[in-house]
Design a protein around this motif. Structure first.
Motif, mmCIF file in Angstrom:
data_model
loop_
_atom_site.group_PDB
_atom_site.id
_atom_site.type_symbol
_atom_site.label_atom_id
_atom_site.label_comp_id
_atom_site.label_asym_id
_atom_site.label_seq_id
_atom_site.Cartn_x
_atom_site.Cartn_y
_atom_site.Cartn_z
ATOM 1 N N ASP A 108 0.820 -1.207 0.000
ATOM 2 C CA ASP A 108 0.000 0.000 0.000
ATOM 3 C C ASP A 108 0.855 1.258 0.000
ATOM 4 O OD1 ASP A 108 -2.204 -1.621 0.050
ATOM 5 O OD2 ASP A 108 -2.538 -1.433 2.220
ATOM 6 N N ASN A 109 2.008 1.234 0.670
ATOM 7 C CA ASN A 109 2.846 2.424 0.796
ATOM 8 C C ASN A 109 3.760 2.628 -0.399
ATOM 9 O OD1 ASN A 109 5.653 3.656 1.842
ATOM 10 N ND2 ASN A 109 3.939 4.534 3.033
ATOM 11 N N MET A 110 4.272 1.517 -0.981
ATOM 12 C CA MET A 110 5.296 1.618 -2.029
ATOM 13 C C MET A 110 4.771 1.271 -3.422
ATOM 14 S SD MET A 110 8.497 -0.110 0.067
ATOM 15 C CE MET A 110 9.626 0.151 -1.298
ATOM 16 N N SER A 111 3.490 0.954 -3.525
ATOM 17 C CA SER A 111 2.878 0.645 -4.823
ATOM 18 C C SER A 111 3.609 -0.484 -5.549
ATOM 19 C CB SER A 111 2.836 1.910 -5.713
ATOM 20 O OG SER A 111 2.098 2.927 -5.079
ATOM 21 N N ILE A 112 3.894 -1.552 -4.846
ATOM 22 C CA ILE A 112 4.589 -2.682 -5.462
ATOM 23 C C ILE A 112 3.580 -3.582 -6.182
ATOM 24 C CG2 ILE A 112 6.405 -2.628 -3.722
ATOM 25 C CD1 ILE A 112 5.120 -5.087 -2.451
ATOM 26 N N LEU A 113 4.060 -4.301 -7.203
ATOM 27 C CA LEU A 113 3.218 -5.242 -7.934
ATOM 28 C C LEU A 113 3.122 -6.585 -7.215
ATOM 29 C CD1 LEU A 113 4.585 -4.557 -11.522
ATOM 30 C CD2 LEU A 113 2.516 -3.618 -10.483
ATOM 31 N N ARG A 114 4.249 -7.014 -6.690
ATOM 32 C CA ARG A 114 4.329 -8.283 -5.973
ATOM 33 C C ARG A 114 5.333 -8.150 -4.839
ATOM 34 N NH1 ARG A 114 3.094 -10.035 -11.087
ATOM 35 N NH2 ARG A 114 5.088 -9.245 -11.809
ATOM 36 N N GLY A 115 5.134 -8.954 -3.810
ATOM 37 C CA GLY A 115 6.083 -9.000 -2.707
ATOM 38 C C GLY A 115 6.234 -10.421 -2.209
ATOM 39 N N THR A 116 7.444 -10.800 -1.867
ATOM 40 C CA THR A 116 7.702 -12.185 -1.433
ATOM 41 C C THR A 116 8.684 -12.198 -0.274
ATOM 42 O OG1 THR A 116 7.436 -12.941 -3.717
ATOM 43 C CG2 THR A 116 8.452 -14.475 -2.179
ATOM 44 N N ILE A 117 8.371 -13.020 0.713
ATOM 45 C CA ILE A 117 9.307 -13.271 1.817
ATOM 46 C C ILE A 117 9.693 -14.735 1.760
ATOM 47 C CG2 ILE A 117 9.571 -13.413 4.312
ATOM 48 C CD1 ILE A 117 7.873 -10.938 4.550
ATOM 49 N N THR A 118 10.968 -14.976 1.561
ATOM 50 C CA THR A 118 11.481 -16.343 1.500
ATOM 51 C C THR A 118 12.358 -16.613 2.715
ATOM 52 O OG1 THR A 118 13.311 -15.564 0.134
ATOM 53 C CG2 THR A 118 11.435 -16.533 -1.009
ATOM 54 N N LEU A 119 12.356 -17.859 3.172
ATOM 55 C CA LEU A 119 13.142 -18.255 4.338
ATOM 56 C C LEU A 119 14.027 -19.447 3.985
ATOM 57 C CD1 LEU A 119 10.463 -17.998 7.181
ATOM 58 C CD2 LEU A 119 12.211 -16.308 6.571
ATOM 59 N N LEU A 120 15.147 -19.536 4.686
ATOM 60 C CA LEU A 120 16.107 -20.616 4.451
ATOM 61 C C LEU A 120 15.827 -21.770 5.407
ATOM 62 C CD1 LEU A 120 18.761 -21.773 3.244
ATOM 63 C CD2 LEU A 120 19.995 -20.505 5.014
ATOM 64 N N ASP A 121 15.653 -22.957 4.828
ATOM 65 C CA ASP A 121 15.543 -24.175 5.625
ATOM 66 C C ASP A 121 16.953 -24.674 5.913
ATOM 67 O OD1 ASP A 121 15.271 -26.772 6.617
ATOM 68 O OD2 ASP A 121 13.482 -27.177 5.436
ATOM 69 N N ARG A 122 17.391 -24.574 7.170
ATOM 70 C CA ARG A 122 18.778 -24.918 7.516
ATOM 71 C C ARG A 122 19.068 -26.398 7.300
ATOM 72 N NH1 ARG A 122 19.484 -21.716 13.264
ATOM 73 N NH2 ARG A 122 18.311 -19.848 12.697
ATOM 74 N N ASN A 123 18.054 -27.232 7.465
ATOM 75 C CA ASN A 123 18.278 -28.675 7.336
ATOM 76 C C ASN A 123 18.510 -29.080 5.883
ATOM 77 O OD1 ASN A 123 17.952 -29.129 10.134
ATOM 78 N ND2 ASN A 123 15.726 -29.182 9.902
ATOM 79 N N SER A 124 17.646 -28.595 4.974
ATOM 80 C CA SER A 124 17.756 -28.996 3.570
ATOM 81 C C SER A 124 18.605 -28.038 2.741
ATOM 82 C CB SER A 124 16.356 -29.088 2.956
ATOM 83 O OG SER A 124 15.742 -27.807 2.917
ATOM 84 N N GLY A 125 18.858 -26.810 3.258
ATOM 85 C CA GLY A 125 19.597 -25.812 2.493
ATOM 86 C C GLY A 125 18.763 -25.183 1.385
ATOM 87 N N GLU A 126 17.460 -25.429 1.397
ATOM 88 C CA GLU A 126 16.570 -24.899 0.362
ATOM 89 C C GLU A 126 15.908 -23.609 0.846
ATOM 90 O OE1 GLU A 126 13.425 -26.910 -2.669
ATOM 91 O OE2 GLU A 126 12.945 -27.106 -0.544
ATOM 92 N N ILE A 127 15.710 -22.683 -0.093
ATOM 93 C CA ILE A 127 15.038 -21.431 0.201
ATOM 94 C C ILE A 127 13.613 -21.546 -0.339
ATOM 95 C CG2 ILE A 127 15.063 -18.920 -0.146
ATOM 96 C CD1 ILE A 127 18.113 -19.335 -0.887
ATOM 97 N N PHE A 128 12.619 -21.368 0.525
ATOM 98 C CA PHE A 128 11.227 -21.553 0.132
ATOM 99 C C PHE A 128 10.434 -20.280 0.409
ATOM 100 C CE2 PHE A 128 11.552 -22.622 4.564
ATOM 101 C CZ PHE A 128 10.388 -22.115 5.139
ATOM 102 N N THR A 129 9.318 -20.123 -0.271
ATOM 103 C CA THR A 129 8.457 -18.963 -0.110
ATOM 104 C C THR A 129 7.572 -19.144 1.117
ATOM 105 O OG1 THR A 129 8.433 -18.580 -2.489
ATOM 106 C CG2 THR A 129 6.691 -17.541 -1.201
ATOM 107 N N GLU A 130 7.740 -18.271 2.083
ATOM 108 C CA GLU A 130 6.940 -18.318 3.309
ATOM 109 C C GLU A 130 5.647 -17.532 3.150
ATOM 110 O OE1 GLU A 130 5.477 -19.009 6.985
ATOM 111 O OE2 GLU A 130 7.248 -19.963 6.125
ATOM 112 N N ALA A 131 5.714 -16.368 2.483
ATOM 113 C CA ALA A 131 4.530 -15.538 2.281
ATOM 114 C C ALA A 131 4.721 -14.740 0.997
ATOM 115 C CB ALA A 131 4.311 -14.607 3.468
ATOM 116 N N ALA A 132 3.615 -14.444 0.334
ATOM 117 C CA ALA A 132 3.702 -13.708 -0.933
ATOM 118 C C ALA A 132 2.439 -12.902 -1.153
ATOM 119 C CB ALA A 132 3.936 -14.665 -2.094
ATOM 120 N N LEU A 133 2.603 -11.813 -1.882
ATOM 121 C CA LEU A 133 1.496 -10.955 -2.279
ATOM 122 C C LEU A 133 1.538 -10.845 -3.801
ATOM 123 C CD1 LEU A 133 -0.698 -9.220 -0.794
ATOM 124 C CD2 LEU A 133 0.779 -7.254 -1.198
#
Length: 517
Positions: free
Chosen positions: A46-71
């Motif tokens: 709402d503040n920055m007028s972005i088209l999409r936003g994504t928060i990704t987190l690192l799984d320490r066990n598998s070493g994979e980066i996955f999408t935790e939340a997205a807009l």
């Protein structure tokens, strides 16, 4: 850019300050980071007028980066948003801990478009990805798609997203600390509860069954109080042991525990036994004598078989429970009774109430904290534990060695209905220990009452040959168990050749391998 210069640039823009304040309020709303991530994304959008936003987190066990939340991404697009360290822009940011800006994603081959969400975007789309860091550790990334305007605008937006990611990281850090502390408290609580269970399972009480665990918990609950306890259960279940456990875990454990079997005392002397008498109170009272209540001052009195008390004595006991005072027989001096009362009975008190042989008011005075002791047939999983305990006890006292119970004997013990409960089991094991001559308890060491025709395979309709075969099979099984399946050693124990041993094992369909290990 330093934190100070970032902070100064934000301070110049009231809208930025408003956004950061809004995000900090959102992050404070819940300890569950998953519940606040999407609201944070919406506030940034709402503040920055972005088209999409994504928060990704690192799984320490598998070493994979996955999408935790997205807009702005569908569920399937989010699921495709997975990267390895160093893979694509997101993987590089998480690997290096440094932000990356792609002014025009259509012109940069590093941008993978793994989610497939940008196929129909205009060409002038920028991509900003900043790390989410706790200290020097990168735990994820915060990325946005937005319409390209200018390099200056991109720098400003990188600064803002970096601050937002820092707020997210701090929230994650705090929540990790809270969750870790909570888990430690839960583990500590579980450990302390287990210690309490073990502490309040006295050594004279044997059993791990659920019904006995409930009894131990009730002992723990009532021990530290002065509440009157009524222990109920069949004869031989160990009611006296429960009374001992309550007393020795109470605050009165340094004072006497006086035991009185109400059924064993004649009616004409039980009053004197309980409350004492003065000299000359009756024929034979040649001197003043303290009663059991007086002897128990400061401690506990255990009144076993309370259901057998005569009605006149019930009245006097009721007064002690109500007023905490009594007089000796033939005396006028009132004596205060600082005594805790624990009563026990195997009688049906409710039926005695209906018959009018037990006072209702005394019943309610005694029944403050009832504990029911289950009969042995309702705690069959404890039979072998109790048997092992009694074997150790009587083998030691009789200077004998008994190493184990044979399988057929175990089956007899487990299948018997035990009308005499633990007391009967103790007597059975004591007898068997005395009869054992080969360090093993066999079925023939048990009394005839346990050796039912069905359970011992010695019914009257079997022939002599069948009975002998059953005995022979039992002896072979015992020898194989002793030698852990070694047929040669088992044959030597039985005094037969290995050939005969092999023939007998084959005849009875015995697999010696089951005894190995």
């Amino acid at each position: 850019m330093s934190d100070a210069s970032v902070s100064q640039s934000v301070h110049r823009n009231p809208e930025d300050l408003s956004l950061l304040f809004q995000i900090s309020q959102i992050l404070d709303q819940s300890i569950d980071i998953k519940q606040v991530i999407n609201p944070v994304l919406r506030a940034v959008a709402d503040n920055m007028s972005i088209l999409r936003g994504t928060i990704t987190l690192l799984d320490r066990n598998s070493g994979e980066i996955f999408t935790e939340a997205a807009l702005g991404l569908s569920q399937s697009q989010q699921e495709r948003g997975r990267y390895k360290l160093g893979e694509g822009i997101t993987g590089k940011v998480v690997q290096t801990g440094q932000p990356l800006v792609i002014p025009r994603i259509s012109e940069d081959p590093r941008f993978l478009n793994r989610t497939g969400a940008r196929k129909h975007d205009p060409e002038q789309i920028s991509f900003i990805c900043v790390p989410i860091k706790i200290g020097n550790e990168t735990i994820g990334a915060f990325s946005v798609d937005l319409q390209y305007t200018s390099e200056t605008a991109l720098e400003k937006q990188v600064r803002m997203l970096s601050i937002v990611s820092s707020l997210i990281a701090q929230a994650v850090k705090i929540r990790h600390a809270i969750l870790e502390e909570r888990n430690q408290l839960l583990e500590e609580n579980s450990r302390l509860q287990q210690e309490l269970k073990e502490k309040y399972q006295p050594s004279n009480l044997i059993g791990k069954s659920k019904v006995m665990q409930d009894v131990y918990e009730m002992i723990a609950q009532v021990s530290k109080s002065d509440a009157t306890v009524l222990i109920r259960g069949e004869s031989g279940t160990g009611k006296e042991l429960i009374a001992q456990a309550i007393h020795y875990n109470s605050l009165r454990n340094g004072k006497p525990l006086i035991k009185v079997n109400c059924a064993a005392l004649p009616d004409n002397i039980i009053e004197s036994e309980l409350f004492g008498h003065e000299k000359g109170a009756f024929t034979g009272a040649i001197s003043t004598r303290k009663g059991r209540f007086e002897s128990a001052q400061g401690g506990t009195i255990f009144l076993d078989e309370i259901g057998d008390l005569a009605p006149p004595i019930q009245v006097k006991l009721l007064r002690v429970l109500q007023e905490r005072e009594f007089e000796r027989v033939g005396g006028n001096e009132t004596i205060r009774a600082n005594v805790r009362v624990i009563a026990a009975t195997n009688r049906n008190l409710e039926q005695l109430l209906e018959e009018g042989t037990f006072r209702e008011d005394l019943y309610y005075r005694l029944n403050v904290f009832p504990i029911h002791i289950p009969p042995l047939r309702e705690r069959r999983s404890d039979i072998l534990l109790l048997a092992d305990h009694f074997i150790e006890k009587y083998a030691s006292s009789n200077m004998k060695i008994v190493r184990r119970i044979s399988t057929p004997a175990i089956e007899l013990l487990a299948n018997y209905h035990w009308p005499g409960n633990v007391r009967e089991l103790e007597n059975v094991i004591e007898r068997a220990v005395l009869l054992s001559v080969d360090e093993v308890l066999h079925p023939h060491h048990l009394p005839p009452s346990l050796q039912s025709a069905e359970s011992s395979n010695t019914n009257l309709h079997s022939t002599l040959e069948e009975a002998l075969e059953n005995l022979e099979k039992d002896l072979i099984l015992d020898s194989l168990k002793t030698t852990k399946g070694n047929m040669a050693r088992a044959a030597r124990i039985l005094g037969i050749t290995e050939r005969i041993m092999g023939l007998r094992v084959k005849k009875y369909g015995i697999d010696s391998r089951q005894f190995r290990g």
